[in-house]
Scaffold this active site. Structure first.
Site, PDB file in Angstrom:
ATOM      1  N   GLY A 284       0.827  -1.212   0.000  1.00  0.00           N
ATOM      2  CA  GLY A 284       0.000   0.000   0.000  1.00  0.00           C
ATOM      3  C   GLY A 284       0.855   1.253   0.000  1.00  0.00           C
TER       4      GLY A 284
ATOM      5  N   GLY B 286      -0.572   4.724  -0.943  1.00  0.00           N
ATOM      6  CA  GLY B 286      -1.710   5.238  -0.163  1.00  0.00           C
ATOM      7  C   GLY B 286      -1.323   6.395   0.727  1.00  0.00           C
TER       8      GLY B 286
ATOM      9  N   ASP C 150       2.653  -1.719  -4.448  1.00  0.00           N
ATOM     10  CA  ASP C 150       1.226  -1.386  -4.448  1.00  0.00           C
ATOM     11  C   ASP C 150       0.582  -2.038  -5.677  1.00  0.00           C
ATOM     12  OD1 ASP C 150      -0.324   1.380  -2.916  1.00  0.00           O
ATOM     13  OD2 ASP C 150      -1.366   0.022  -4.306  1.00  0.00           O
TER      14      ASP C 150
ATOM     15  N   ASP D 162      -0.310  -7.297  -5.635  1.00  0.00           N
ATOM     16  CA  ASP D 162      -1.722  -7.434  -5.232  1.00  0.00           C
ATOM     17  C   ASP D 162      -1.715  -8.352  -4.008  1.00  0.00           C
ATOM     18  OD1 ASP D 162      -4.763  -8.750  -6.844  1.00  0.00           O
ATOM     19  OD2 ASP D 162      -4.275  -8.221  -4.767  1.00  0.00           O
TER      20      ASP D 162
ATOM     21  N   TYR E 287     -15.325  -2.298   7.099  1.00  0.00           N
ATOM     22  CA  TYR E 287     -13.942  -1.894   7.383  1.00  0.00           C
ATOM     23  C   TYR E 287     -13.619  -2.178   8.851  1.00  0.00           C
ATOM     24  CZ  TYR E 287     -10.058   1.426   8.131  1.00  0.00           C
ATOM     25  OH  TYR E 287      -8.860   2.012   8.461  1.00  0.00           O
TER      26      TYR E 287
ATOM     27  N   LYS F 229     -11.057  -4.888  10.567  1.00  0.00           N
ATOM     28  CA  LYS F 229      -9.992  -4.440  11.477  1.00  0.00           C
ATOM     29  C   LYS F 229     -10.074  -5.198  12.809  1.00  0.00           C
ATOM     30  CE  LYS F 229      -7.616  -1.711   8.916  1.00  0.00           C
ATOM     31  NZ  LYS F 229      -6.227  -2.060   8.561  1.00  0.00           N
TER      32      LYS F 229
ATOM     33  N   ILE G 233      -6.404  10.363   9.917  1.00  0.00           N
ATOM     34  CA  ILE G 233      -5.056  10.888   9.679  1.00  0.00           C
ATOM     35  C   ILE G 233      -5.154  12.026   8.662  1.00  0.00           C
ATOM     36  CG2 ILE G 233      -2.696  10.362   8.905  1.00  0.00           C
ATOM     37  CD1 ILE G 233      -3.466   8.777  11.378  1.00  0.00           C
TER      38      ILE G 233
END
Ligand code: VAH
Length: 326
Positions: A12, A15, A38, A56, A146, A150, A176
């Protein structure tokens, strides 16, 4: 702490956190020691600053091949689908956030990776959780896919710590705020977009109600927390992949008022959308005493300092003709 000689893999890397963590890790350990990866192509800056691999994370073979090829000993696993996008594509969110994490943990276990960082989120909390000064150990009843991924991710990571003695660490990040990458499909994206709109248009239509108060953190503090947590003495940690973490809490109206101190003609209109229900299920403030006690967490930026720095950096980009939005 990642010894000098070890190679790091960041997933990632394009991101919001990844795009700023890679340069920090490359400065600490050397550009060639940090493999950015990524599923999307890198920016020219990222591509020209060190090794980049297309990855991936739902493809376990690709992960194993990269870890083996580069003799990776530490993985910073940031690839994830965030809350708002997750509600549009829940099956994809599960595939990336859980199957992707499982692939990283299995490949790390099998191929001798020494340390894994995987962020969690305040999205693990839900309507049944105390919303003010949310405790470290409390009810986790997320209402978003999501948040579900998590919570499952935290338990999966801690299972690998207990079962395989894999050194896995993570924090429940708040919203963030950063000035490097544009918002990436989160419910807290308003707190990034508002700065661009304030500078470019002096107007912003906010998708949350003015009184919506959420835990937040400026990107420099986020990066500091990752480096400090990964450097902490493992034997001192009573928690591993689920540290509550925050720097401040503010409402959309608080942020608008702080920006207005710098741009007096800035105006905000409030038009809540589907993300209001997500924000309403999250805490207003977080008790991060476990992080402070177990590895010395202490944030540097409050609302005033973050706002001043965000406007300074973005206005300089505008002056140089480099302010890209959207
Ligand atoms: C999101 N930025 O909005 C993320 C974060 C706590 C929020 O996890 O989905």
């Amino acid at each position: 702490m990642t010894p000098e000689s070890e190679t790091i893999l960041v997933t990632g890397a394009c991101g919001q956190i990844g795009s700023e963590l890679v340069p920090v890790l490359r400065k600490l350990y050397g550009a060639e020691k940090v493999i950015a990866s990524d599923v999307v192509p890198p920016s020219p800056a990222l591509e020209n600053s060190g090794p980049f691999e297309k990855l991936d994370v739902t493809n376990r073979q690709e992960i194993g091949q990269l870890i083996h090829k580069h003799r990776v000993k530490a993985v910073y696993h940031l690839a994830a689908i965030l809350s708002a996008t997750g509600e549009k594509f829940p099956q994809k969110a599960w595939e990336v956030n859980i199957n992707g994490l499982y692939n990283i943990l299995e490949a790390s276990r099998e191929l001798g990776v020494r340390q894994v960082f995987c962020p969690s989120s305040i999205a693990v909390f839900g309507p049944a959780t105390p919303r003010v000064n949310t405790p470290q150990d409390t009810v986790l009843s997320p209402t978003t896919i999501y948040g579900v991924t998590k919570v499952a991710g935290e338990h999966l990571c801690d299972y690998y710590v207990r079962k395989y003695n894999l050194d896995v660490r993570g924090c429940r990040f708040p919203g963030i705020i950063s000035n490097e990458t544009l918002p990436g499909g989160g419910t807290t994206d308003y707190a990034v977009a508002i700065f661009y709109e304030a500078i470019l248009n002096r107007r912003y239509t906010c998708f949350l109600r003015p009184e919506t108060r959420l835990p937040m953190m400026y990107m420099p503090d986020c990066l500091k927390s990752i480096i400090e947590l990964m450097a902490a003495d493992f034997s001192r940690l009573r928690h591993h992949s689920n540290f509550n973490l925050t720097a401040m809490s503010f409402s959309a109206a608080d942020l608008a008022a702080e920006i207005k101190k710098h741009l007096p003609d800035f105006e905000v209109e409030y038009r809540p959308d589907f993300r209001q229900a997500i924000a309403d299920s999250w805490p207003e403030s977080i008790d991060d005493s476990a992080a402070r006690e177990e590895w010395g967490w202490k944030p540097d930026y409050d609302l005033a300092a973050m706002t001043a720095d965000m406007l300074r950096v973005l206005r300089e980009k505008q002056r140089q003709g480099k302010l890209k939005y959207p």
